[in-house]
Design an enzyme around this catalytic site. Structure first.
Site, mmCIF file in Angstrom:
data_model
loop_
_atom_site.group_PDB
_atom_site.id
_atom_site.type_symbol
_atom_site.label_atom_id
_atom_site.label_comp_id
_atom_site.label_asym_id
_atom_site.label_seq_id
_atom_site.Cartn_x
_atom_site.Cartn_y
_atom_site.Cartn_z
ATOM 1 N N HIS A 22 0.367 18.058 -5.685
ATOM 2 C CA HIS A 22 1.172 18.768 -4.682
ATOM 3 C C HIS A 22 0.285 19.485 -3.665
ATOM 4 O O HIS A 22 0.734 20.421 -2.995
ATOM 5 C CB HIS A 22 2.115 19.788 -5.342
ATOM 6 C CG HIS A 22 3.004 19.209 -6.390
ATOM 7 N ND1 HIS A 22 4.215 18.615 -6.103
ATOM 8 C CD2 HIS A 22 2.851 19.116 -7.737
ATOM 9 C CE1 HIS A 22 4.781 18.195 -7.217
ATOM 10 N NE2 HIS A 22 3.969 18.475 -8.223
ATOM 11 N N GLU B 42 6.768 -14.488 15.445
ATOM 12 C CA GLU B 42 5.514 -14.938 14.865
ATOM 13 C C GLU B 42 4.412 -15.126 15.896
ATOM 14 O O GLU B 42 3.222 -15.014 15.564
ATOM 15 C CB GLU B 42 5.750 -16.232 14.074
ATOM 16 C CG GLU B 42 6.536 -15.975 12.801
ATOM 17 C CD GLU B 42 7.000 -17.237 12.100
ATOM 18 O OE1 GLU B 42 7.562 -17.111 11.001
ATOM 19 O OE2 GLU B 42 6.809 -18.343 12.647
ATOM 20 N N SER C 99 -13.488 16.936 21.299
ATOM 21 C CA SER C 99 -12.359 17.450 22.074
ATOM 22 C C SER C 99 -12.794 17.653 23.505
ATOM 23 O O SER C 99 -13.921 18.090 23.770
ATOM 24 C CB SER C 99 -11.873 18.781 21.477
ATOM 25 O OG SER C 99 -11.005 19.453 22.376
#
Length: 431
Positions: free
Chosen positions: A141, A309, A262
């Site tokens: 978790h 496809e 950045s």
């Protein structure tokens, strides 16, 4: 696929020249088979093989008028062959050429992807053994659970990629089927032996039964295999993204000299490779859904699958090849910080050893409910008051009623949790 996410080894497979060459190979193989059966003169086949060629630009030009790519192709080929072109495409329908060549192209692409997977597995294996005994925090978790090693994490990835290798090898086998059975697949105007010959020469097996097209469950399986592999790669990438978070910083993508993170914040070092892999995985899963929607065609065929496809065949295999190679570089160059892993192991002041204390209390005679209560009430002091778990246990008279000091301290031995690392590695990599 855009050039940014393409590698030349894979894009070459899907270039028009290679695709049309597959079509021509199939037509010539069919002529050879017809000659063996006495349907056309052998000398005509030799002339066809000597002269046969095509012009990509001419095909495009013809298609603009006839609105049919195979007819445009055959017209261009006839320009080179001359009168013997009447023996080309004898008894065939367009899907015989299109579906069989598509299988050949997907098989060719599969071989590259299989090689990519094997190379990725080798890199993961090397990093796994490098960090076999590097302890780190295991999380459930997203919360600290119990210790693992970074090597175990890598061994897990290796084991998963081994399953993906089997999936890809199986998908290659499933897709490598051709059909030369004519309109609606009944062989009414062509001998089944022609199909057997063409498929063998093309490295394929003949589809036991087909309509005018090869059945698209084969393609759905193929693209689903790619989607699973992409999802595994995303799983690895998401883990790396979490480990690179500033608050964690247990591992980090290699940041090369001159690289910028950045446009606004010069300090940034972002997990851009991993994030890119997450995005590309979404594409491939979408292609798999498209392939599954191609399975239900009308009656013996329609062409609703065709446009799909034309996109997903090249794009999915090109992206898959790119993802695997990007993942190879990512893991090969991954920067690992064992000291930060150890820092995070100690972050919760011993809470990660709570289960061992629980088990020791139960073994000493406490009921499981009582043991849980004693451990949890001391654990909550760590969460809420910043206390040291071991010291709180040592000061708890109820706990000491079951466990002496040395038993409590022994419960905080990190090596206890890592004693079976070698067993796990033997299971994954062999003895």
């Amino acid at each position: 696929m855009i050039e940014r996410y393409s590698r030349p080894e894979m894009t070459r497979i899907w270039e028009a020249r290679n695709r049309y060459q597959k079509w021509l190979d199939i037509e010539i193989f069919a002529c050879e088979a017809h000659a063996e059966l006495g349907n056309i003169p052998r000398e005509a086949v030799e002339r066809i093989k000597a002269k046969a060629d095509f012009d990509v630009e001419r095909i495009d030009e013809i298609e603009r008028t006839v609105k049919h790519d195979v007819i445009a192709f055959l017209t261009s080929v006839a320009d080179y062959i001359g009168d013997d072109s009447r023996f080309v495409h004898l008894g065939l329908t367009s899907s015989d050429v299109l579906d069989t060549s598509f299988a050949m192209l997907l098989a060719e692409a599969s071989d590259l992807i299989i090689d990519d997977i094997k190379r990725l597995m080798e890199v993961i294996k090397r990093r796994a053994f490098e960090h076999r005994d590097t302890p780190m925090m295991g999380r459930s978790h997203g919360i600290h659970a119990e210790p693992v090693t970074f090597g175990i994490k890598m061994a897990l990835w290796y084991d998963e990629m081994r399953r993906n290798l089997r999936r890809m090898e199986s998908a290659r086998e499933t897709i490598a089927y051709g059909k030369i059975s004519g309109a609606v697949g009944t062989f009414a105007n062509i001998d089944p032996r022609v199909e057997e010959y063409v498929c063998k020469k093309g490295g394929l097996k003949p589809a036991p039964c087909s309509t005018q097209v090869i059945q698209r469950d084969r393609h759905a399986e193929f693209f689903s295999a790619l989607a699973i592999i992409a999802s595994s790669i995303e799983k690895f990438a998401v883990e790396i993204r979490h480990l690179q978070r500033t608050e964690v910083l247990e591992a980090e993508e290699y940041f090369s000299k001159g690289q910028k993170g950045s446009s606004a914040m010069p300090h940034k070092r972002n997990p851009v490779l991993s994030e890119n892999l997450t995005g590309l995985a979404r594409l491939i899963r979408g292609y798999a859904v498209s392939a599954m929607e191609n399975v239900p065609l009308w009656h013996e065929r329609d062409i609703s699958h065709s446009s799909v496809e034309r996109v997903i065949g090249p794009d999915a295999t090109i992206v898959m090849d790119f993802m695997l190679n990007r993942c190879i570089g990512l893991i090969d160059n991954l920067v690992v910080y064992p000291e930060n892993m150890m820092r995070n192991l100690n972050l919760m002041r011993g809470l990660i050893f709570s289960q061992r204390v629980l088990l020791k209390l139960a073994n000493a005679g406490a009921s499981r409910e009582k043991a849980y209560e004693l451990v949890q009430r001391n654990a909550m002091k760590v969460w809420e008051q910043g206390k040291d778990f071991q010291e709180e246990l040592l000061a708890d008279a109820d706990v000491r009623g079951f466990l002496p000091e040395e038993e409590i301290r022994e419960a905080f031995d990190l090596n206890y949790h890592l004693k079976h690392v070698g067993t796990i590695f033997t299971r994954v990599f062999g003895g």
